[in-house]
Motif scaffolding. Structure first.
Motif, mmCIF file in Angstrom:
data_model
loop_
_atom_site.group_PDB
_atom_site.id
_atom_site.type_symbol
_atom_site.label_atom_id
_atom_site.label_comp_id
_atom_site.label_asym_id
_atom_site.label_seq_id
_atom_site.Cartn_x
_atom_site.Cartn_y
_atom_site.Cartn_z
ATOM 1 N N TRP A 177 44.967 117.665 12.271
ATOM 2 C CA TRP A 177 44.005 117.460 10.929
ATOM 3 C C TRP A 177 44.850 116.449 10.426
ATOM 4 C CZ3 TRP A 177 40.344 120.564 8.328
ATOM 5 C CH2 TRP A 177 39.896 121.675 9.093
ATOM 6 N N VAL A 178 43.916 115.651 9.421
ATOM 7 C CA VAL A 178 44.421 114.457 8.393
ATOM 8 C C VAL A 178 44.536 115.058 6.798
ATOM 9 C CG1 VAL A 178 44.479 112.287 7.679
ATOM 10 C CG2 VAL A 178 44.012 112.693 9.890
ATOM 11 N N ALA A 179 45.507 115.067 6.311
ATOM 12 C CA ALA A 179 45.361 115.334 4.820
ATOM 13 C C ALA A 179 45.136 114.206 3.989
ATOM 14 C CB ALA A 179 46.650 116.138 4.499
ATOM 15 N N VAL A 180 44.228 114.006 3.009
ATOM 16 C CA VAL A 180 44.118 113.144 2.288
ATOM 17 C C VAL A 180 43.917 113.405 0.870
ATOM 18 C CG1 VAL A 180 42.614 111.780 3.924
ATOM 19 C CG2 VAL A 180 41.596 113.036 2.225
ATOM 20 N N GLY A 181 44.251 112.571 -0.293
ATOM 21 C CA GLY A 181 44.075 112.588 -1.285
ATOM 22 C C GLY A 181 42.741 111.975 -1.985
ATOM 23 N N GLY A 182 42.776 111.039 -2.760
ATOM 24 C CA GLY A 182 41.667 110.242 -3.147
ATOM 25 C C GLY A 182 41.236 108.835 -2.508
ATOM 26 N N THR A 183 42.079 108.331 -1.611
ATOM 27 C CA THR A 183 42.148 107.232 -0.928
ATOM 28 C C THR A 183 40.926 107.094 -0.089
ATOM 29 O OG1 THR A 183 44.395 107.261 -1.172
ATOM 30 C CG2 THR A 183 43.475 105.545 0.190
ATOM 31 N N THR A 184 40.342 106.037 -0.377
ATOM 32 C CA THR A 184 38.822 105.908 0.392
ATOM 33 C C THR A 184 39.322 105.369 1.908
ATOM 34 O OG1 THR A 184 37.919 105.111 -1.407
ATOM 35 C CG2 THR A 184 37.016 104.265 0.680
ATOM 36 N N SER A 185 40.277 104.473 1.767
ATOM 37 C CA SER A 185 40.642 103.966 3.263
ATOM 38 C C SER A 185 41.306 105.118 4.164
ATOM 39 C CB SER A 185 41.783 103.037 3.254
ATOM 40 O OG SER A 185 42.929 103.435 2.703
ATOM 41 N N SER A 186 41.896 106.222 3.751
ATOM 42 C CA SER A 186 42.149 107.146 4.619
ATOM 43 C C SER A 186 41.250 108.088 4.997
ATOM 44 C CB SER A 186 43.252 108.143 3.627
ATOM 45 O OG SER A 186 44.440 107.279 3.304
ATOM 46 N N VAL A 187 40.165 108.391 4.115
ATOM 47 C CA VAL A 187 39.087 109.031 4.655
ATOM 48 C C VAL A 187 38.322 108.468 5.632
ATOM 49 C CG1 VAL A 187 36.743 110.003 3.709
ATOM 50 C CG2 VAL A 187 38.699 109.972 2.337
ATOM 51 N N ILE A 188 38.231 107.127 5.536
ATOM 52 C CA ILE A 188 37.360 106.117 6.483
ATOM 53 C C ILE A 188 38.157 106.263 7.930
ATOM 54 C CG2 ILE A 188 36.719 104.078 7.312
ATOM 55 C CD1 ILE A 188 35.729 103.386 4.156
ATOM 56 N N ARG A 189 39.469 106.213 7.841
ATOM 57 C CA ARG A 189 40.417 106.096 8.929
ATOM 58 C C ARG A 189 40.191 107.313 9.797
ATOM 59 N NH1 ARG A 189 44.991 106.085 6.923
ATOM 60 N NH2 ARG A 189 45.270 103.910 6.516
ATOM 61 N N ALA A 190 40.240 108.585 8.928
ATOM 62 C CA ALA A 190 40.136 109.744 9.751
ATOM 63 C C ALA A 190 38.722 110.000 10.395
ATOM 64 C CB ALA A 190 40.327 110.971 8.702
ATOM 65 N N GLY A 191 37.584 109.584 9.592
ATOM 66 C CA GLY A 191 36.322 109.515 10.217
ATOM 67 C C GLY A 191 36.328 108.910 11.386
#
Length: 345
Positions: A177-191
């Motif tokens: 799993w990947v844990a993210v806060g509110g960073t858009t780039s992190s969300v897109i990377r995981a997707g």
């Protein structure tokens, strides 16, 4: 089906009058007892955080999870999170593959950047490389998980040439799993990578995260990943008792003291009771109260976000062990059955 579990950081109790810090040995033994109870009451997963500070007990989640694997039977055991930026992905995979073998396939790994920076100087990394380190190491970790032997070249470590990474997880696959806060780039990377995401919602109004959930699901679908395997969760501060107001009043001094300790190093203003009370409201980020309140809020968050997993972060400020055990019992015996029943509809 919605998975229900608990995340913990291993907070140590700090006496508000003397400043004396609880023995790490005592807290570690309590944590194992708490995980054992989580398994007994039928919770689905447990996650342990990684910290390198005097007010936290756990620097190596995988060691706690290995110990827990010997006293549990069914519960999934993972990190929450492993600070991937300052860790060697090869060793991290080996450690969690070992936990997977010990637990008969119950290990998970949650990678994150972490909310503290102590691990960077401790392990010899430069904070200026914060983002690059995480991206490169996540790509390497995913590659190790998907193939063996491995060939790989990057910027921050020597190349791997036809190298075996052993032992291997059961079925040659470790859930990551990947844990993210509110960073858009992190969300897109995981997707893009097709990895499950855990959103840490630890302040403000939880509905504000809706655009990030939608962005993640779009990135996941746009990159051709199987939507039937789509997984997404939230990690929210939580605590449970028999009486809503009583548990709130009892927990507030513990919770606010920890918020102020963290805030002092980050320039935050003193934590206010009004913040706590808003957090407990239907729109706030806290799930603190009795079973009925928790059931209603968890189901509401599930419906809005399309959750497959809910993680209750239950040891902020380190409540007394007996209170933790009671909260775990309420979660497993009163909250989880009702949430599961409603989730089937």
């Amino acid at each position: 089906m919605l998975e229900l579990g608990i995340g913990m950081f291993g907070d140590l109790q700090i006496d508000p009058k003397t400043g004396e810090i609880q023995s790490t040995q005592q807290r570690l033994q309590e944590i194992i007892e708490e995980i054992k109870l989580m398994d007994e009451v039928g919770l689905d997963f447990f996650g342990m955080g990684e910290h390198h500070r005097s007010d936290y007990a756990v620097a190596s989640p995988e060691i706690i999870l290995a110990a827990a694997s010997t006293v549990t039977k069914s519960i999934k055991l993972g990190s929450a999170v492993s600070v991937l930026s300052s860790t060697d992905p090869v060793k991290l995979y080996q450690d969690f593959a070992t936990v997977d073998l010990l637990s008969n396939g119950r290990a998970e790994l949650m990678a994150g950047r972490g909310s503290f920076i102590e691990s960077f100087p401790l392990f010899g990394y430069d904070l200026k490389d914060y983002s690059e380190l995480f991206e490169e190491k996540l790509n390497l970790l995913v590659k190790i998980n998907n193939q063996n032997p491995i060939n790989w070249t990057g910027k921050f470590r020597k190349s791997l040439i036809n190298q075996d990474v052993l032992p291997r997880a059961i079925d040659n696959h470790l859930p990551i799993w990947v844990a993210v806060g509110g960073t858009t780039s992190s969300v897109i990377r995981a997707g893009k990578l097709g990895l499950p995401v855990m959103f840490a919602i630890i302040g403000g109004a939880w509905e504000q995260f809706k655009p990030l959930f939608e962005l993640y699901e779009q990135a996941y679908a746009d990159n051709g990943h199987d939507i039937s395997k789509f997984q997404v969760g939230v990690h929210m501060h939580a605590f449970f008792g028999e009486n809503s107001q009583a548990v709130a009043d009892q927990y507030y001094p513990v919770y606010s003291a920890q918020m102020n300790r963290i805030g002092a190093s980050r320039g935050w203003p003193p934590y206010q009771r009004s913040q706590f009370d808003f957090g407990r409201s239907p729109h706030g980020h806290l799930v603190i109260g009795d079973a009925n309140e928790a059931i209603e809020k968890i189901l509401h968050v599930k419906e809005v976000f399309g959750l497959t997993r809910f993680s209750a972060h239950m040891d902020v400020g380190s409540p007394f062990h007996k209170d933790m055990m009671k909260a775990i019992e309420i979660y497993g015996n009163k909250i989880a059955p009702k949430v599961r029943e409603a989730s089937k509809v």
